[in-house]
Design a protein around this motif. Structure first.
Motif: not given
Lengths: 82, 249
Positions: A45, A49, A52, A58-61, A64, B170, B174, B222-224, B226-227
């Motif tokens: 993760v 990040l 990014e 921006e990367i969606a989960d 990943v 995360y 999610r 996005g990933l942020r 979820s975190l």
């Protein structure tokens, strides 16, 4: 952005997280980030990040999930850069 | 998160039915093992169970249970603290689904059969991201159907013996991002003799449970996002831990 440039920047980002420095020395697009470079899955993760921040994307989960190899990361980043 | 295929939904529906059919066997047996064979007790268990019933009855929104993680039987202990066997038999959806580590809990055919019946979805920790995503998608589907699910936001047993707020997992965030309106029930459970992490709690240990309801929100994406959501849950668990030790004196 050229694929080779993205590749070099991706490798630079991954380097501090890679426990297998020997695999890092011979890294190629097919190198598996978790299995070969031995990046801790929990730190993936942080790698993403860093992608990014480095590339301003921006990367969606769910994206990943598709990142297994260095080449996967390069392709994902290039697709986000447009 | 991957959309569930009709086949995956059917498989989950069958697992749900099998688990419920056999629940009169395995639910009381699990409780008897914890109480009788291991001599474990949960202090104030009636209040804890009443609070869980109140929280479930208060809303029809999905409910994800998030707990601290110190031993390999925490999921059973948390479920036991939240409801009696008899109540679970009458309210089977309230008995949380679990996501045990596939390597530890589903490495043999008989272990896979047991966890299948006991509302478990084994997950490959640190493994193939696609497989992890598939399990999380199934959890989301179950939550939307009114089933409770239990996850450990730290992603594994805490090696420090305390809630590890800086955990970089995360998965919880999610799930929350994919299940609109999902509430989080934070559960902090710890035995008096549980100094750090271990395989099993000590025989005869007495546990205390603390609950807190949370509705995490994030403006990130996005990933942020979820975190961020995961960190909110971990922060609440850490606050419950502080209360636990403060009250213990």
């Amino acid at each position: 952005m050229q694929e080779s440039e993205v590749f070099q920047r991706v490798v630079k980002i991954i380097s501090p997280f890679a426990k297998n420095q020997a695999a890092l020395a011979g890294v190629s697009p097919g190198t598996h980030i978790l299995d070969e470079l031995k990046v801790n899955s929990a730190r993936l993760v942080d790698v993403v990040l860093a992608f990014e921040d480095e590339f301003g994307i921006e990367i969606a989960d769910e994206d990943v999930d598709e990142v297994n190899t260095v080449g996967d990361a390069v392709r994902l980043i290039r697709s986000k850069l447009g | 998160m991957a959309e569930l295929s009709p086949r995956a939904r059917l498989a989950l529906g069958i697992q749900l039915a099998v688990g419920r059919l056999l629940a009169p066997l395995w639910v009381p047996l699990s409780a008897a093992l914890m109480r009788g064979a291991m001599g474990w007790r949960v202090e104030g268990v009636e209040q804890t169970r009443a609070e869980y019933r109140r929280i479930r009855d208060a809303s029809r929104e999905p409910l994800l249970v998030c707990a601290n993680h110190l031993t390999m039987v925490d999921s059973a202990l948390v479920a036991w603290a939240l409801g009696s066997p008899a109540w679970y038999l009458m309210h089977p959806a309230a008995l949380p689904w679990n996501l045990p580590d596939r390597e530890n809990f589903a490495s043999t055919w008989w272990a896979r059969a047991v966890v299948y019946v006991m509302k478990c979805l084994p997950i490959p920790r640190g493994g193939d991201r696609g497989e992890v995503s598939s399990v999380l998608a199934r959890v989301g589907w179950l939550l939307r159907r009114g089933e409770a699910a239990l996850v450990f936001p730290e992603g594994g047993r805490s090696r420090s013996g305390r809630v590890e707020q800086d955990s970089r997992t995360y998965g919880v965030g999610r799930i929350l991002g994919e299940v609109p309106g999902c509430r989080v029930l934070c559960v902090y459970l710890r035995g008096e003799r549980q100094a750090s992490w271990s395989r099993m709690p000590a025989r005869g240990d007495r546990f205390r449970a603390r609950l807190a309801l949370l509705e995490p929100k994030s403006v990130a994406s996005g990933l942020r996002r979820s975190l961020d959501l995961s960190r909110q849950v971990l922060a609440r668990l850490a606050a419950l831990e502080e209360e636990h030790f403060r009250d213990r004196g």
